[in-house]
Design a protein around this motif. Structure first.
Motif: not given
Length: 382
Positions: A55-59, A63-67, A108-113
């Motif tokens: 399992p990866s970081i929940p999308p 998105l909440r962290a990016l916001l 976090y950066s890799k999953n966000r990209e």
């Protein structure tokens, strides 16, 4: 009685992050809206991820962290992870419990990209606009375009000649070498950043220093000032006008609209192209912005140079722009010798904009009502 300065840390906490966040905090309303948007995107998330594996970081949490990073201007992912570790408000908004471990900044950066490559950010933005339309918060007639310089994550020292070879002497400080580019003519044609090759040297106005960056563009509606379309382009002298024209062309729906802009868009070619798209441009002239002089606007939306307005009789109707609407003032009786013509005088930020309208005395009330209904908010236009 004086309390004791006890240094022993408590082993357990009986308060959850939900109880720590005040009930009237603005992020509570934002969290409800964000959760409603994320539920709409749940099927899209399921299609993006594999059914097996680790399992990866929940999308949703990504998105909440990016916001949060955008709202609180957190300058890096590493600093955002640090905030998530001890900031209870951030933990509650993202959806982390008190004892949940915080992700590594690189993970976090890799999953966000990977998430953003699937155009999830565009889908998230579209859902936000859908909610705004459902609450009748968007205008479909009056818009504003503007651009801003987005500084690149690259220093001036990385802006080097494209033909520069590796035969240069070793730097005095490998971590932060001394670079002297005084007297050197540098341009985007001959130089390029080694850190961010797509970044260009650009400055927004005369007298400002040139910076490596990109240009961000926004098309905003004028009812509540909400952005309905953002874009990012390479920095150039014509990028703002080109992006604004593309956003106006891509606007959904039919009917003629108005587009407000600052003096950077006030060129004959751009005005002509915007009119060809079925829009009426309201570009601020350089004289109005610099000295607050008069700006005459014809009935069809075109502007004339000061002194060219015709039919300026003694009678006039004074209209003042305030609080996002036009308010009429007292006006004198029209001069009968000038063909029953009155002029409409609008005041914007200390400057005057005058338009000559051949209106009869009995039609003045209708003119005031029309101006109030079609009034543009002052923010971002004049």
């Amino acid at each position: 009685m004086r309390g004791e300065d006890t240094q022993q840390n408590a082993m357990f906490s009986y308060l959850s992050p939900e109880q720590r966040v005040p009930q009237d905090h603005p992020v509570r309303m934002l969290r409800r809206l964000v959760d409603a948007v994320l539920r709409k995107l749940s099927r899209r998330f399921t299609a993006m991820y594999a059914h097996g594996g680790r399992p990866s970081i929940p999308p949703e949490k990504l998105l909440r962290a990016l916001l949060l990073q955008a709202l609180y201007t957190v300058r890096s992912e590493r600093l955002l992870m640090e905030q998530l570790d001890y900031n209870l408000l951030f933990r509650w908004f993202v959806g982390l419990n008190m004892d949940d471990p915080v992700w590594d900044a690189t993970v976090y950066s890799k999953n966000r990209e990977r998430l953003l490559k699937g155009e999830v950010a565009k889908a998230f933005f579209d859902e936000v606009l859908r909610i705004a339309r459902e609450h009748d918060l968007l205008s479909d007639e009056h818009f504003t375009v503007d651009g801003t310089l987005i500084e690149a994550w690259a220093s001036q020292k990385s802006f080097k000649k494209k033909s520069e070879t590796e035969g240069a002497p070793p730097p005095d400080d490998p971590g932060n070498p001394t670079v002297d580019f005084r007297g050197e003519k540098r341009s985007n044609q001959t130089h390029q950043s080694t850190t961010d090759p797509d970044a260009r040297l650009y400055k927004k106005a005369q007298g400002q220093e040139a910076q490596l960056g990109y240009l961000g563009h926004a098309l905003m509606e004028n009812r509540n000032g909400l952005v309905i379309e953002p874009r990012l382009t390479l920095a150039s002298g014509t990028a703002e006008r080109e992006a604004a024209l593309e956003m106006v062309k891509a606007r959904p729906g039919a009917g003629r609209i108005t587009v407000g802009a600052d003096k950077n868009y006030d060129t004959a070619n751009w005005v002509q192209q915007v009119r060809a798209c079925g829009a009426t441009p309201h570009a601020q002239s350089e004289e109005t912005q610099a000295g607050g002089r008069n700006l005459w606007v014809d009935e069809d939306g075109s502007s004339d140079a000061p002194g060219k307005a015709s039919g300026l009789g003694a009678g006039r109707l004074d209209v003042y722009l305030g609080s996002g609407s036009l308010q009429s003032g007292a006006y004198a009786e029209p001069d009968r010798s000038h063909g029953m013509k009155s002029r409409v005088k609008c005041v914007w930020k200390g400057g005057e904009s005058t338009a000559s309208h051949p209106k009869g005395r009995q039609e003045r009330a209708q003119e005031v009502q029309r101006l109030r209904e079609n009034a543009l908010p002052t923010k971002g236009i004049f």
